[in-house]
Design a protein around this motif. Structure first.
Motif, PDB file in Angstrom:
ATOM      1  N   SER A  41       0.829  -1.209   0.000  1.00 36.31           N
ATOM      2  CA  SER A  41       0.000   0.000   0.000  1.00 36.31           C
ATOM      3  C   SER A  41       0.858   1.252   0.000  1.00 36.31           C
ATOM      4  N   ARG A  42       1.953   1.219   0.764  1.00 33.38           N
ATOM      5  CA  ARG A  42       2.841   2.396   0.803  1.00 33.38           C
ATOM      6  C   ARG A  42       3.488   2.636  -0.561  1.00 33.38           C
ATOM      7  N   GLN A  43       3.895   1.563  -1.236  1.00 41.17           N
ATOM      8  CA  GLN A  43       4.510   1.716  -2.549  1.00 41.17           C
ATOM      9  C   GLN A  43       3.520   2.329  -3.542  1.00 41.17           C
ATOM     10  N   LEU A  44       2.291   1.846  -3.512  1.00 42.64           N
ATOM     11  CA  LEU A  44       1.278   2.376  -4.426  1.00 42.64           C
ATOM     12  C   LEU A  44       0.950   3.833  -4.108  1.00 42.64           C
ATOM     13  N   LYS A  45       0.834   4.146  -2.811  1.00 47.63           N
ATOM     14  CA  LYS A  45       0.552   5.517  -2.398  1.00 47.63           C
ATOM     15  C   LYS A  45       1.674   6.455  -2.812  1.00 47.63           C
ATOM     16  N   ALA A  46       2.904   5.994  -2.638  1.00 48.48           N
ATOM     17  CA  ALA A  46       4.055   6.823  -3.012  1.00 48.48           C
ATOM     18  C   ALA A  46       4.063   7.106  -4.513  1.00 48.48           C
ATOM     19  N   MET A  47       3.691   6.106  -5.319  1.00 47.57           N
ATOM     20  CA  MET A  47       3.654   6.318  -6.762  1.00 47.57           C
ATOM     21  C   MET A  47       2.547   7.293  -7.142  1.00 47.57           C
ATOM     22  N   GLU A  48       1.391   7.169  -6.508  1.00 56.28           N
ATOM     23  CA  GLU A  48       0.295   8.098  -6.796  1.00 56.28           C
ATOM     24  C   GLU A  48       0.691   9.530  -6.455  1.00 56.28           C
ATOM     25  N   GLU A  49       1.360   9.706  -5.332  1.00 54.35           N
ATOM     26  CA  GLU A  49       1.786  11.053  -4.937  1.00 54.35           C
ATOM     27  C   GLU A  49       2.854  11.584  -5.887  1.00 54.35           C
ATOM     28  N   GLN A  50       3.765  10.721  -6.313  1.00 52.29           N
ATOM     29  CA  GLN A  50       4.828  11.158  -7.209  1.00 52.29           C
ATOM     30  C   GLN A  50       4.282  11.566  -8.571  1.00 52.29           C
ATOM     31  N   LEU A  51       3.347  10.764  -9.116  1.00 49.40           N
ATOM     32  CA  LEU A  51       2.804  11.043 -10.444  1.00 49.40           C
ATOM     33  C   LEU A  51       1.637  12.025 -10.405  1.00 49.40           C
ATOM     34  N   GLY A  52       1.025  12.175  -9.227  1.00 50.45           N
ATOM     35  CA  GLY A  52      -0.080  13.112  -9.088  1.00 50.45           C
ATOM     36  C   GLY A  52      -1.379  12.635  -9.685  1.00 50.45           C
ATOM     37  N   VAL A  53      -1.563  11.309  -9.786  1.00 48.05           N
ATOM     38  CA  VAL A  53      -2.802  10.741 -10.327  1.00 48.05           C
ATOM     39  C   VAL A  53      -3.205   9.541  -9.482  1.00 48.05           C
ATOM     40  N   ASP A  54      -4.504   9.234  -9.507  1.00 48.48           N
ATOM     41  CA  ASP A  54      -4.987   8.033  -8.837  1.00 48.48           C
ATOM     42  C   ASP A  54      -4.724   6.830  -9.740  1.00 48.48           C
ATOM     43  N   LEU A  55      -4.181   5.778  -9.132  1.00 48.69           N
ATOM     44  CA  LEU A  55      -3.872   4.567  -9.888  1.00 48.69           C
ATOM     45  C   LEU A  55      -4.797   3.405  -9.540  1.00 48.69           C
ATOM     46  N   ILE A  56      -5.359   3.423  -8.351  1.00 54.31           N
ATOM     47  CA  ILE A  56      -6.099   2.273  -7.835  1.00 54.31           C
ATOM     48  C   ILE A  56      -7.545   2.648  -7.554  1.00 54.31           C
ATOM     49  N   GLN A  57      -8.462   1.778  -7.976  1.00 54.28           N
ATOM     50  CA  GLN A  57      -9.863   1.858  -7.584  1.00 54.28           C
ATOM     51  C   GLN A  57     -10.083   0.808  -6.496  1.00 54.28           C
ATOM     52  N   ARG A  58     -10.369   1.266  -5.306  1.00 56.26           N
ATOM     53  CA  ARG A  58     -10.428   0.365  -4.164  1.00 56.26           C
ATOM     54  C   ARG A  58     -11.876  -0.006  -3.841  1.00 56.26           C
ATOM     55  N   ASN A  59     -12.113  -1.309  -3.636  1.00 56.67           N
ATOM     56  CA  ASN A  59     -13.387  -1.755  -3.092  1.00 56.67           C
ATOM     57  C   ASN A  59     -13.105  -2.846  -2.056  1.00 56.67           C
ATOM     58  N   GLN A  60     -14.133  -3.384  -1.467  1.00 58.11           N
ATOM     59  CA  GLN A  60     -13.934  -4.323  -0.369  1.00 58.11           C
ATOM     60  C   GLN A  60     -13.365  -5.664  -0.837  1.00 58.11           C
ATOM     61  N   MET A  61     -13.628  -6.040  -2.080  1.00 55.35           N
ATOM     62  CA  MET A  61     -13.241  -7.371  -2.534  1.00 55.35           C
ATOM     63  C   MET A  61     -11.931  -7.391  -3.328  1.00 55.35           C
ATOM     64  N   ARG A  62     -11.621  -6.309  -4.061  1.00 59.04           N
ATOM     65  CA  ARG A  62     -10.521  -6.392  -5.014  1.00 59.04           C
ATOM     66  C   ARG A  62      -9.978  -5.005  -5.298  1.00 59.04           C
ATOM     67  N   LEU A  63      -8.687  -4.942  -5.571  1.00 57.35           N
ATOM     68  CA  LEU A  63      -8.071  -3.704  -6.014  1.00 57.35           C
ATOM     69  C   LEU A  63      -8.015  -3.719  -7.540  1.00 57.35           C
ATOM     70  N   ASN A  64      -8.546  -2.689  -8.155  1.00 56.26           N
ATOM     71  CA  ASN A  64      -8.525  -2.577  -9.609  1.00 56.26           C
ATOM     72  C   ASN A  64      -7.789  -1.309 -10.020  1.00 56.26           C
TER      73      ASN A  64
END
Length: 296
Positions: A41-64
């Motif tokens: 999660s930290r790696q994904l968050k760091a990439m989103e902050e670096q690129l300035g865009v959302d990369l992940i659509q989060r729901n209870q069952m799966r990350l898309n």
């Protein structure tokens, strides 16, 4: 010029994104990469902050991944694969270069392989890695530096070095040859063997003999080696390259099914992509190959 650092996420972040896209969950990605879910999660968050865009659509069952991230991860996956292959090449030959060469099985075994010891002796700094492909391909989709292709000059975006013409002769086992074989028309009723990559070979051969035929059927093979063995064991008549059957004709395992001139169905070429700078290993191999061609 390499892109500014702010556009280049870290490799751990790219690995995390690629694994989440492929596996669909942070837990599965964490298990594959030997990390914790929170680390993913930290790696994904760091990439989103670096690129300035959302990369992940989060729901209870799966990350898309978002649609934009889906497109991005395809490029990232390809880049990671290229980097991994480059690392393997470096590990295989840390003191010099390596050449990934695609070859055709019969040509590679019977013409190229016997000569490669000379190249290894003259260029010990180069490791040649061989892999077989039966048909031409796009270099953008493969990891090869160069290839041996057969046919004509029909492939775009490549450089050509002609190697040799492929001449074929009709051959069969001695027991299959009829007593009266002074006319090639006897072959029209014989079991004819075919190669997948030369589907019109018999039609072209008959055309050279002045006969127009079509719709010739028979057993189909994907390689000369298996078709040659089938011919030796009497399963039919085959058009086989002269360089492949010299010894079998001398020993009597095969005989000519028609004593006419050989027919050319195409040429062998060394090809390499125009879009890439020619590497030193490739340049050494090409120069050596030109010498071999002049001696053949």
């Amino acid at each position: 010029m390499i892109a500014p650092r702010r556009f280049l996420p870290s490799i751990p972040s790219l690995l995390a994104l690629e694994a989440v896209d492929r596996l669909g969950s942070a837990s599965a990605a964490a298990e594959e990469l030997s990390l914790t879910q929170s680390a993913i999660s930290r790696q994904l968050k760091a990439m989103e902050e670096q690129l300035g865009v959302d990369l992940i659509q989060r729901n209870q069952m799966r990350l898309n991944l978002t649609p934009a991230a889906k497109e991005y991860v395809q490029v990232a996956r390809s880049s990671l694969s290229q980097l991994a292959r480059a690392s393997l090449k470096l590990k295989a030959n840390p003191t010099g270069g390596s050449l990934n060469l695609s070859i055709l099985p019969a040509f590679g075994m019977h013409w190229l392989a016997p000569r490669l010891q000379d190249f290894a002796r003259k260029h010990p700094e180069v490791t040649v890695n061989l892999n077989t492909r039966l048909r031409p391909f796009e270099f953008e989709n493969e990891h090869f530096d160069a290839a041996i292709h057969f046919g004509g000059r029909t492939w775009a975006g490549v450089n050509y070095l002609p190697i040799m013409r492929e001449d074929v002769l009709p051959v069969c086992a001695p027991d299959l040859l009829p007593t009266q074989n002074d006319d090639p028309d006897w072959l029209l009723s014989a079991p004819l063997l075919h190669l997948e990559t030369r589907p019109d070979a018999w039609e072209r051969w008959f055309a050279v003999q002045g006969r127009s035929v079509s719709g010739i059927s028979g057993m189909l093979f994907d390689q000369f080696s298996t078709m040659g063995q089938a011919t030796i064991h009497g399963l039919g008549v085959a058009l086989l390259p002269t360089y492949l059957i010299e010894n079998d004709l001398k020993t009597g395992k095969l005989v000519l099914a028609w004593n006419g001139p050989s027919v050319s169905l195409g040429d062998f070429f060394l090809v390499w992509p125009q879009s890439r700078a020619e590497s030193e290993p490739l340049r050494s191999f090409r120069t050596w190959l030109q010498d071999q061609i002049s001696l053949a």
